[in-house]
Design an enzyme around this catalytic site. Structure first.
Site, short mmCIF file in Angstrom:
data_model
loop_
_atom_site.label_atom_id
_atom_site.label_comp_id
_atom_site.label_asym_id
_atom_site.label_seq_id
_atom_site.Cartn_x
_atom_site.Cartn_y
_atom_site.Cartn_z
N LYS A 87 59.01 117.54 22.88
CA LYS A 87 57.36 119.04 22.62
C LYS A 87 59.12 119.98 23.41
O LYS A 87 58.27 120.04 24.51
CB LYS A 87 56.65 118.81 23.22
CG LYS A 87 55.95 119.69 22.61
CD LYS A 87 54.26 119.37 22.68
CE LYS A 87 54.27 119.16 24.74
NZ LYS A 87 52.94 119.13 25.07
N LYS B 82 56.19 124.94 28.30
CA LYS B 82 56.60 126.25 28.94
C LYS B 82 57.13 125.95 29.87
O LYS B 82 57.99 126.02 31.24
CB LYS B 82 55.10 126.77 29.73
CG LYS B 82 54.77 127.13 29.01
CD LYS B 82 52.91 128.08 29.07
CE LYS B 82 52.40 128.44 27.72
NZ LYS B 82 50.90 127.60 28.25
N LYS C 10 51.91 114.44 33.10
CA LYS C 10 51.78 115.66 33.67
C LYS C 10 52.39 115.24 34.94
O LYS C 10 52.81 115.46 36.43
CB LYS C 10 51.01 116.31 33.72
CG LYS C 10 50.75 117.47 32.66
CD LYS C 10 49.53 118.23 32.76
CE LYS C 10 50.20 118.89 31.55
NZ LYS C 10 48.61 120.00 31.09
P1 TYM Z 1 48.53 124.90 26.34
O1 TYM Z 1 48.56 126.24 27.34
O2 TYM Z 1 49.29 124.57 27.35
O3 TYM Z 1 48.95 124.43 24.95
C1 TYM Z 1 48.06 125.80 24.60
C2 TYM Z 1 48.32 126.04 23.17
O4 TYM Z 1 49.10 125.63 22.34
C3 TYM Z 1 49.63 124.31 21.60
N1 TYM Z 1 51.61 123.50 22.19
C4 TYM Z 1 51.80 123.58 20.60
N2 TYM Z 1 52.10 123.39 19.57
C5 TYM Z 1 52.30 123.48 18.79
N3 TYM Z 1 54.50 122.58 19.33
C6 TYM Z 1 54.24 122.85 20.68
N4 TYM Z 1 55.17 122.55 20.85
C7 TYM Z 1 53.38 123.42 21.43
N5 TYM Z 1 52.79 123.28 22.86
C8 TYM Z 1 51.69 124.06 23.00
C9 TYM Z 1 48.37 123.20 22.15
O5 TYM Z 1 48.57 122.37 21.64
C10 TYM Z 1 47.54 124.45 22.16
O6 TYM Z 1 46.50 124.49 21.43
N6 TYM Z 1 44.69 122.00 27.14
C11 TYM Z 1 45.14 123.84 26.47
C12 TYM Z 1 44.56 124.93 27.07
C13 TYM Z 1 42.55 124.69 26.45
C14 TYM Z 1 41.71 124.80 25.93
C15 TYM Z 1 40.45 124.54 25.93
C16 TYM Z 1 42.37 124.94 24.04
C17 TYM Z 1 42.15 124.01 27.78
N7 TYM Z 1 40.46 125.01 27.13
C18 TYM Z 1 39.46 125.17 24.58
C19 TYM Z 1 41.21 124.89 23.51
C20 TYM Z 1 40.01 124.67 23.69
C21 TYM Z 1 46.52 123.63 26.32
O7 TYM Z 1 47.63 122.53 25.95
O8 TYM Z 1 46.77 124.77 26.50
#
Ligand code: TYM
Length: 344
Positions: A198, A201, A113
């Site tokens: 991957k 968003k 990032k």
């Molecule tokens: P975020 O919003 O980026 O992603 C949310 C969830 O989606 C999964 N993900 C994917 N899984 C499979 N293939 C993909 N291409 C893909 N892109 C995203 C992510 O692994 C995630 O599970 N840091 C976290 C948010 C967070 C969180 C937490 C999660 C903040 N605090 C506490 C669990 C527990 C995140 O990446 O969000």
């Protein structure tokens, strides 16, 4: 017998895509009856990248509504917005003071990032994994269902918890060490325009992802345009030799995985059905399965969004339930660190 506890969350940055759904929410829904669940919309995380204050609150509502639309049941889960519970920010500060700086500098997502954001790298971006650790540790979560990209953050969470317990709570550990729950299929969904990256968003091209709220026409268009290869006959093993080998077909494996998960068919069935197909025959099958899978989710989403007062009341009671647990953990942490308490 008390159920084990699950905590997970998603950032309210834009629309959710199939990667978010298949890597996380789908698994929350599938296993929710086995656990006591807490699902939050992690809006404090969303401001670590440039964001629009005009849309932040609305986006948080959208994500909460999508949780419900995808099948999260209030019988098993509390849904809440992270920033509604001050303990998340407060525990982050306390954990900052036990986390070595180089642990954060080593995080893959931070490095990726930071490159993307260039001049715009703030301290919050570096500190993101500590806030995530606070999210999880506040609830003494046993399991954290996430996509594969979050594995390193979960390992860091365990390291921070163990370090805190070791330094300040040797006799009676304050934190439980959580486990990542990562599914075998769908934990890493790849971009539609490049099977080696991957689905994300933040990809500037909307054609690279299918969003949960995309219309059937748009889904059809995206699948029509998605990257494939020149071979006939589609197999899951097409890329087992690894990237760069003659047999490497990352798009093929990704699209077959999407078809399997969208249609609900087994891997064997999909393998048999697709082994002799060309892309021209396969794409309409994937399109149809995706549209049909998302249809009830989209309908339920529209329904939830027509009654924002009800949605607000769900988030309010979710907050109250979550805050009770979070505040209890925070008090234990502060006591272990030696802070004075009112009245003591
Ligand atoms: P975020 O919003 O980026 O992603 C949310 C969830 O989606 C999964 N993900 C994917 N899984 C499979 N293939 C993909 N291409 C893909 N892109 C995203 C992510 O692994 C995630 O599970 N840091 C976290 C948010 C967070 C969180 C937490 C999660 C903040 N605090 C506490 C669990 C527990 C995140 O990446 O969000």
């Amino acid at each position: 017998m008390t159920k084990k506890r699950v905590l997970s969350g998603i950032q309210p940055t834009g629309n959710l895509h199939l990667g978010n759904y298949l890597g996380s929410i789908r698994n929350w829904v599938e296993h929710q009856h086995n656990y006591e669940n807490y699902f939050c919309v992690v809006d404090l995380h969303a401001i670590t990248a440039p964001h629009d204050p005009q849309t932040l609150a609305e986006n948080s509502y959208t994500i909460a509504a999508l949780y419900l639309a995808c099948g999260i049941s209030l019988e098993h889960a509390s849904i809440f917005i992270q920033s509604h519970i001050p303990a998340h920010s407060e525990l982050t500060w306390l954990l900052n003071c036990v986390t070595p700086l180089n642990w954060l500098q080593d995080m893959i997502q931070f490095k990726e990032k930071a490159i993307k954001q260039g001049e715009n790298v703030n301290v919050g971006l570096l500190d993101y994994p500590v806030l995530m650790a606070a999210d999880i540790l506040l609830y003494q979560a046993d399991e954290v269902p996430v996509g594969e990209d979050q594995k390193q953050h979960l390992e860091l969470t365990r390291d921070i918890a163990a370090r805190f317990n070791h330094q300040f709570a040797k006799k009676q550990p304050v934190f439980k060490l959580p486990h990542a729950l990562i599914q075998a299929d769908g934990a890493r969904i790849m971009s539609l325009t490049d099977g080696t990256r991957k689905m994300s968003k933040s990809d500037p091209s909307d054609l690279s992802r299918i969003n949960l709220l995309d219309s059937p026409d748009l889904i059809e268009k995206k699948i029509k345009k998605c990257k494939t290869d020149l071979e006939r006959g589609l197999t899951f093993e097409a890329s087992l030799q690894g990237r760069g080998s003659a047999n490497d077909r990352p798009e093929c494996r990704n699209l077959l995985t999407l078809y399997m998960l969208m249609s609900g068919k087994s891997k064997e069935t999909v393998a048999a059905e697709c082994q002799d197909l060309g892309w021209g025959q396969f794409k309409p099958l994937l399109t149809e399965a995706t549209i049909e899978h998302l249809r009830p989710i989209q309908a339920k989403y529209q329904e939830v969004m027509t009654d924002k007062t009800y949605l607000a009341s769900i988030l309010e009671s979710g907050r109250d339930r979550a805050a009770t647990i979070a505040d209890r953990t925070l008090a234990e942490v502060k006591s272990a660190l030696g802070f004075s308490q009112v009245g003591s």
